[in-house]
Design an enzyme around this catalytic site. Structure first.
Site, PDB file in Angstrom:
ATOM      1  N   TYR A 147      -1.246 -18.440 -26.130  1.00 37.04           N
ATOM      2  CA  TYR A 147      -1.714 -18.348 -27.521  1.00 37.04           C
ATOM      3  C   TYR A 147      -2.474 -19.592 -27.968  1.00 37.04           C
ATOM      4  O   TYR A 147      -3.034 -19.610 -29.052  1.00 37.04           O
ATOM      5  CB  TYR A 147      -0.542 -18.131 -28.476  1.00 37.04           C
ATOM      6  CG  TYR A 147      -0.139 -16.698 -28.566  1.00 37.04           C
ATOM      7  CD1 TYR A 147       0.518 -16.103 -27.501  1.00 37.04           C
ATOM      8  CD2 TYR A 147      -0.424 -15.935 -29.687  1.00 37.04           C
ATOM      9  CE1 TYR A 147       0.881 -14.782 -27.558  1.00 37.04           C
ATOM     10  CE2 TYR A 147      -0.067 -14.607 -29.748  1.00 37.04           C
ATOM     11  CZ  TYR A 147       0.589 -14.041 -28.683  1.00 37.04           C
ATOM     12  OH  TYR A 147       0.942 -12.727 -28.738  1.00 37.04           O
ATOM     13  N   LYS A 214      10.001 -16.717 -17.582  1.00 34.99           N
ATOM     14  CA  LYS A 214       9.502 -16.054 -16.379  1.00 34.99           C
ATOM     15  C   LYS A 214       9.367 -17.132 -15.302  1.00 34.99           C
ATOM     16  O   LYS A 214       8.362 -17.250 -14.615  1.00 34.99           O
ATOM     17  CB  LYS A 214       8.159 -15.406 -16.750  1.00 34.99           C
ATOM     18  CG  LYS A 214       7.624 -14.425 -15.792  1.00 34.99           C
ATOM     19  CD  LYS A 214       8.420 -13.145 -15.701  1.00 34.99           C
ATOM     20  CE  LYS A 214       7.919 -12.379 -14.496  1.00 34.99           C
ATOM     21  NZ  LYS A 214       8.910 -11.616 -13.773  1.00 34.99           N
ATOM     22  N   ASP A 263      11.565 -10.069 -17.685  1.00 39.38           N
ATOM     23  CA  ASP A 263      11.514  -8.623 -17.403  1.00 39.38           C
ATOM     24  C   ASP A 263      12.913  -8.003 -17.427  1.00 39.38           C
ATOM     25  O   ASP A 263      13.116  -6.917 -17.961  1.00 39.38           O
ATOM     26  CB  ASP A 263      10.789  -8.344 -16.078  1.00 39.38           C
ATOM     27  CG  ASP A 263      11.168  -9.313 -14.983  1.00 39.38           C
ATOM     28  OD1 ASP A 263      10.284  -9.958 -14.424  1.00 39.38           O
ATOM     29  OD2 ASP A 263      12.371  -9.429 -14.708  1.00 39.38           O
ATOM     30  N   ASP A 287       6.589 -12.458 -28.167  1.00 38.56           N
ATOM     31  CA  ASP A 287       5.780 -11.423 -28.798  1.00 38.56           C
ATOM     32  C   ASP A 287       6.247 -10.043 -28.328  1.00 38.56           C
ATOM     33  O   ASP A 287       6.536  -9.144 -29.124  1.00 38.56           O
ATOM     34  CB  ASP A 287       4.316 -11.666 -28.410  1.00 38.56           C
ATOM     35  CG  ASP A 287       3.348 -10.874 -29.266  1.00 38.56           C
ATOM     36  OD1 ASP A 287       3.781 -10.341 -30.304  1.00 38.56           O
ATOM     37  OD2 ASP A 287       2.172 -10.801 -28.904  1.00 38.56           O
TER      38      ASP A 287
END
Ligand code: NAP
Length: 398
Positions: A147, A214, A263, A287
C-alpha cells in the site's frame, strides 16, 4: 462551551463535555447515512450529558466542486488540529493525482493502525452457522507494505531501469515486460502496530493476540513482522503478555501472543473463529481478512473502522464500505457502518456508556426486525425501512 480535544502529557486524551469533532459527510450515499448516524450519535451523547460540536470539513466530490481540490489542506489541518474526526465514504478519483483519498489521509496523518472490530449483532443475517463465535479485533498496519504505492509501470523507462538495476546488483532475473512493486515492512512500523494491539488487548481484557503473516514465503518482510512481534512481547510486555514459544502455549493469566500464516488464518477464522481474539497483521493481509470476517457477521453495510495514531492521539473513524453511487440520495442504505464507526470513536474518547447504549439499541432494532433493504432481503418477516427511519427506530430504543 465547544472546545478541542487535546492530548495530555501522559498520552491520554483530554475530552471536554462539548468536543469539536470534524466530520466529512462523504460522497454518494454519504448524504443518507451521515445524517442518520448523527441523529443517533447526538441522542446517545445527550443522554449522558455530552454534546458534540460537529464541524463539517470537505473532501471528495463536494470539496472538488467547491474548491477544485479533492482533499483540501484545510481538511487535513482540521483533523490534525482537532485530533479526532469521522468520515463517510469517499469516491476514489479515477486518473487523478491521488491514489485514494482514504489512503492519502492515513498517510498524511500517519494513522498507522487500521482498527476493525468484527463481531456479530443478535439477529443480523449471516451466511455461517455460528456467527456469535466471531468476536475479533483486527489491527491492520496502515502505512507500509504494497500500500506504500511504490510501483513502476510495465514498459516505462523507470521499470526498465529498476529491472536492470536488480539484475546487475542482485542477479535477479525479472521478465522485461513486468511491472514492479516494492513491499517495505519495517521494524518501526511493525512494532508500533503490534504494540498498539497488545496494549489494546491488555486494556480490554482480551486473551490473545495473533500475528498473521505470510512469513513462510516472504521471509524478510512478513517473516520479520512475526519475529519483531515476539521480540517486542519479550522486551516490552514481560508482565502482561507471553509468546507461544516462551510458554508452550500456556500463558497463565497473561495475554498469549501467537502467530498464524495468512492463508490458514482465512480458513480458521471460518472453522474455529473462537480461537481468534485480537489480530495484528500487515496491510494487505489485513485488507483481505477484515472483509472476509465482515461477511461472516452480516457484511459490508455495518462494518466499522478507525484509523489511529496512538502516539500523536489522531484518529479518523470511517465507514468501511464505498459510496454505493447507485443508491445515493435514495434514503435506502444501511447507516450501520458509519454509525458503528461513531461508536468506536465514542469508545476511543472514553464515552463508553453512550457507545454501549447505541449498540444495545441497534441490536434491539434488528431483533424487532426493523431493518434496511440489505438485511430485509435476507430475513424472513422483516419490516424494511428507510435509512432515516432506521435511525429513528434506534433513537426510540436508546
Ligand atoms: P461500495 O460502494 O462499497 O458498494 C458495493 C456494494 O456494497 C453496494 O452495491 C451494496 O450492495 C453494498 N453496500 C455498500 N454500502 C452499503 C450500505 N451502506 N448499506 C448496504 N449495502 C451497502 O463499492 P464500489 O461500488 O466498488 O465503490 C464505489 C466507490 O466507493 C468507488 O469510488 C470506490 O473507490 C469508493 N470506495 C470508498 C471507500 C471508502 O471511502 N472507505 C471504500 C471502498 C470503496 P448491493 O448492491 O448488493 O445491495
Amino acid at each position: 462551551m465547544a472546545e478541542k480535544i487535546t492530548m495530555s502529557p501522559d498520552g491520554s486524551l483530554n475530552v471536554p463535555d462539548e468536543p469539536i469533532i470534524p466530520f466529512i459527510e462523504g460522497d454518494g450515499t454519504g448524504v443518507d447515512i451521515w445524517p442518520a448516524a448523527k441523529l443517533v450519535l447526538d441522542a446517545a451523547a445527550s443522554k449522558h450529558g455530552h454534546t458534540v460540536a460537529w464541524k463539517e470539513v470537505l473532501a471528495g466530490e463536494k470539496a472538488f466542486k467547491e474548491t477544485g481540490e479533492w482533499l483540501p489542506d484545510a481538511t487535513v489541518e482540521a483533523f490534525r488540529d482537532h485530533l479526532i474526526g469521522i468520515k463517510g465514504p469517499l469516491t476514489t478519483p479515477i486518473g487523478g493525482g491521488i491514489r485514494s483519498l482514504n489512503v492519502a489521509l492515513r498517510q498524511l496523518l500517519d494513522l498507522y493502525v487500521c482498527l476493525r472490530p468484527v463481531r456479530w449483532f443478535q439477529g443480523v443475517p449471516s451466511p455461517v452457522r455460528h456467527p456469535e463465535k466471531v468476536d475479533m479485533v483486527i489491527f491492520r498496519e496502515n502505512t507500509e507494505d504494497v500500500y506504500a504505492g511504490l510501483e513502476v509501470q510495465e514498459g516505462t523507462e523507470d521499470a526498465k531501469r529498476l529491472i536492470e538495476f536488480l539484475r546487475a546488483t542482485y542477479g535477479w532475473d525479472i521478465r522485461p515486460d513486468s511491472g514492479v512493486g516494492i513491499k517495505p515492512v519495517s521494524e518501526t512500523g511493525s512494532k508500533r502496530l503490534i504494540r498498539a494491539a497488545i496494549e489494546y488487548a491488555a486494556r480490554r481484557g482480551r486473551k490473545s493476540v495473533t500475528l498473521v503473516h505470510k512469513g513462510n514465503i516472504q521471509k524478510f518482510t512478513e517473516g520479520a513482522f512475526r519475529s519483531w512481534g515476539y521480540e517486542l512481547t519479550r522486551e516490552e510486555f514481560p508482565d502482561v503478555a507471553v509468546g507461544w514459544d516462551d510458554c508452550g502455549g500456556d500463558p497463565g493469566d497473561k495475554i498469549l501472543v501467537k502467530d498464524a500464516i495468512a492463508d490458514i488464518t482465512l480458513q480458521q477464522v471460518l472453522t474455529r473463529p473462537d480461537e481468534f481474539d485480537v489480530i495484528a497483521t500487515t496491510n494487505l493481509n489485513g485488507d483481505y481478512l477484515s472483509d472476509a470476517l465482515a461477511a461472516q457477521v452480516g457484511g459490508i453495510g455495518i462494518a466499522p473502522g478507525g484509523n489511529i495514531n496512538y502516539v500523536t492521539g489522531h484518529g479518523v473513524f470511517e465507514a468501511t464500505h464505498g459510496t454505493a453511487p447507485k443508491y445515493a440520495g435514495q434514503d435506502k442504505v444501511n447507516p450501520g457502518s458509519v454509525l458503528l464507526s461513531g461508536v468506536l470513536m465514542y469508545e476511543h474518547i472514553g464515552w463508553q456508556d453512550a457507545a454501549d447504549d447505541i449498540v444495545r439499541a441497534l441490536e434491539q432494532t434488528i431483533a424487532d426486525k426493523i431493518v434496511t433493504y440489505d438485511f430485509a432481503r435476507l430475513m424472513e418477516g422483516a419490516t424494511q425501512v428507510r435509512t432515516s427511519e432506521f435511525a429513528q427506530a434506534i433513537v426510540e430504543r436508546l
